[in-house]
Design an enzyme around this catalytic site. Structure first.
Site, PDB file in Angstrom:
ATOM      1  N   ASP A  67       0.823  -1.210   0.000  1.00  0.00           N
ATOM      2  CA  ASP A  67       0.000   0.000   0.000  1.00  0.00           C
ATOM      3  C   ASP A  67       0.858   1.262   0.000  1.00  0.00           C
ATOM      4  O   ASP A  67       2.064   1.211   0.243  1.00  0.00           O
ATOM      5  CB  ASP A  67      -0.966  -0.005   1.209  1.00  0.00           C
ATOM      6  CG  ASP A  67      -0.286  -0.459   2.495  1.00  0.00           C
ATOM      7  OD1 ASP A  67       0.952  -0.434   2.580  1.00  0.00           O
ATOM      8  OD2 ASP A  67      -1.013  -0.834   3.440  1.00  0.00           O
ATOM      9  N   ASN A 136      -7.204  -3.053  14.581  1.00  0.00           N
ATOM     10  CA  ASN A 136      -8.617  -3.304  14.243  1.00  0.00           C
ATOM     11  C   ASN A 136      -8.769  -4.457  13.259  1.00  0.00           C
ATOM     12  O   ASN A 136      -9.854  -4.691  12.738  1.00  0.00           O
ATOM     13  CB  ASN A 136      -9.266  -2.033  13.679  1.00  0.00           C
ATOM     14  CG  ASN A 136      -8.651  -1.600  12.352  1.00  0.00           C
ATOM     15  OD1 ASN A 136      -7.709  -2.227  11.856  1.00  0.00           O
ATOM     16  ND2 ASN A 136      -9.179  -0.532  11.774  1.00  0.00           N
ATOM     17  N   HIS A 138      -7.110  -4.766  10.312  1.00  0.00           N
ATOM     18  CA  HIS A 138      -6.887  -4.483   8.893  1.00  0.00           C
ATOM     19  C   HIS A 138      -5.606  -5.138   8.397  1.00  0.00           C
ATOM     20  O   HIS A 138      -4.668  -5.358   9.147  1.00  0.00           O
ATOM     21  CB  HIS A 138      -6.942  -2.979   8.587  1.00  0.00           C
ATOM     22  CG  HIS A 138      -5.759  -2.167   9.023  1.00  0.00           C
ATOM     23  ND1 HIS A 138      -5.888  -1.011   9.758  1.00  0.00           N
ATOM     24  CD2 HIS A 138      -4.434  -2.311   8.813  1.00  0.00           C
ATOM     25  CE1 HIS A 138      -4.689  -0.505   9.973  1.00  0.00           C
ATOM     26  NE2 HIS A 138      -3.790  -1.269   9.412  1.00  0.00           N
ATOM     27  N   GLU A 143      -9.712  -1.885   5.606  1.00  0.00           N
ATOM     28  CA  GLU A 143     -10.280  -1.610   6.926  1.00  0.00           C
ATOM     29  C   GLU A 143     -11.566  -2.421   7.129  1.00  0.00           C
ATOM     30  O   GLU A 143     -12.237  -2.759   6.156  1.00  0.00           O
ATOM     31  CB  GLU A 143     -10.641  -0.119   7.020  1.00  0.00           C
ATOM     32  CG  GLU A 143      -9.456   0.829   6.875  1.00  0.00           C
ATOM     33  CD  GLU A 143      -8.673   1.027   8.169  1.00  0.00           C
ATOM     34  OE1 GLU A 143      -8.625   0.098   8.996  1.00  0.00           O
ATOM     35  OE2 GLU A 143      -8.105   2.119   8.337  1.00  0.00           O
TER      36      GLU A 143
HETATM   37  C1  GLP Z   1      -0.499   0.125   8.764  1.00  0.00           C
HETATM   38  C2  GLP Z   1      -0.240  -0.565   7.399  1.00  0.00           C
HETATM   39  C3  GLP Z   1      -0.367  -2.051   7.501  1.00  0.00           C
HETATM   40  C4  GLP Z   1       0.347  -2.510   8.757  1.00  0.00           C
HETATM   41  C5  GLP Z   1      -0.436  -2.060   9.962  1.00  0.00           C
HETATM   42  C6  GLP Z   1       0.223  -2.360  11.304  1.00  0.00           C
HETATM   43  O1  GLP Z   1      -1.505   1.064   8.736  1.00  0.00           O
HETATM   44  N1  GLP Z   1      -1.025  -0.088   6.302  1.00  0.00           N
HETATM   45  O2  GLP Z   1       0.156  -2.668   6.328  1.00  0.00           O
HETATM   46  O3  GLP Z   1       0.429  -3.907   8.796  1.00  0.00           O
HETATM   47  O4  GLP Z   1      -0.847  -0.712   9.846  1.00  0.00           O
HETATM   48  O5  GLP Z   1       1.224  -1.452  11.607  1.00  0.00           O
HETATM   49  P1  GLP Z   1       2.248  -1.655  12.793  1.00  0.00           P
HETATM   50  O6  GLP Z   1       3.165  -2.749  12.352  1.00  0.00           O
HETATM   51  O7  GLP Z   1       2.956  -0.348  12.907  1.00  0.00           O
HETATM   52  O8  GLP Z   1       1.474  -2.015  13.997  1.00  0.00           O
END
Ligand code: GLP
Length: 245
Positions: A67, A136, A138, A143
């Site tokens: 993304d 959450n 995702h 989402e």
């Molecule tokens: C972000 C990304 C995800 C990622 C997630 C967890 O928003 N778009 O691809 O896996 O949130 O992030 P973190 O590893 O900082 O907890």
């Protein structure tokens, strides 16, 4: 799903790094799907070190990031592309033409999403998709919702997701874009193998629901239950609400 519970974050990063190393050793032209976020930071450091030590040759590897924020140029300090350059790309021998990213500045978001899907197909599909998970549930920027887009699409970000990404923008939530381009759950599920990584107490609820709850678009990571080859790498804290262990 094959679940591996390891002592701590370090052990998780080591196990996933070994998995990536093995994939590239077996198939030097491996196509990787890559996440951003705090979770893979240690993993990327280990991959850099493995490359420096001569254990991983990235020269034939292709990468597709999951993304990117919509509206940000690749060289913006908060972009996921900048994150990847900092943590991995600038330090290993990946061929620039085999690094694939969604273009956050594309005027026609739909055309950009279609281009990305075609590029994945042209590369032969993703061999190993590495994934983090949002608190959450995702994955990528898919989402929780009543329905999800299967393919790469323009996504609206939840306030909580924007808050957790604020560190990339000097802590300013208002600076975090409201939209992003993201692979869809279908794009993710078309990968040959998936490695889901979660560490810390903050992910424990999402992990319990994703692995043991019903398959529902309200918990996007639960859709991974439909895939035949998913490995889940957890530290003890992230695994703490699983009932089956
Ligand atoms: C972000 C990304 C995800 C990622 C997630 C967890 O928003 N778009 O691809 O896996 O949130 O992030 P973190 O590893 O900082 O907890």
């Amino acid at each position: 799903m094959r679940v591996r519970v390891l002592t701590d974050e370090k052990a998780v990063a080591r196990a996933v790094a070994r998995r990536v190393e093995a994939a590239i050793r077996e198939r030097p032209a491996t196509v990787l799907g890559l996440p951003t976020g705090r979770t893979p930071v240690r993993l990327y450091r280990l991959l850099r070190e493995a490359h420096l030590a001569g254990r991983i040759d990235f020269s034939r590897v292709s990468t597709f990031n999951l993304d990117e924020f919509y509206g940000l140029p690749a060289d913006h300090p908060g972009s996921y592309r900048t994150f990847m350059e900092t943590h991995l790309f600038a330090h290993v021998n990946l061929s620039r033409r085999r690094i694939h990213f969604l273009d956050g500045t594309a005027k026609d978001a739909d055309a950009e999403c279609r281009r990305y899907e075609r590029a994945i197909v042209k590369a032969g599909g993703i061999d190993l998709m590495l994934l983090g998970i949002g608190a959450n549930g995702h994955i990528g920027f898919n989402e929780p919702a009543a329905s999800l887009s299967a393919d790469t699409h323009l996504a609206r970000l939840e306030p909580g997701t924007r808050r957790s990404n604020a560190t990339l923008f000097g802590g300013r939530v208002q600076a975090v874009p409201r939209e992003a381009l993201s692979m869809g759950v279908g794009t993710i599920l078309r990968s040959r193998a998936i490695a889901l990584i979660a560490t810390g107490e903050g992910k424990a609820d999402a992990i319990a629901q994703a692995l043991e709850g019903p398959v529902t678009t309200r918990m996007p990571a639960s859709l991974l239950q439909l895939h035949p080859d998913v490995e889940v790498y957890l530290d003890r804290a992230a695994a703490s609400r699983l009932t089956a262990r």
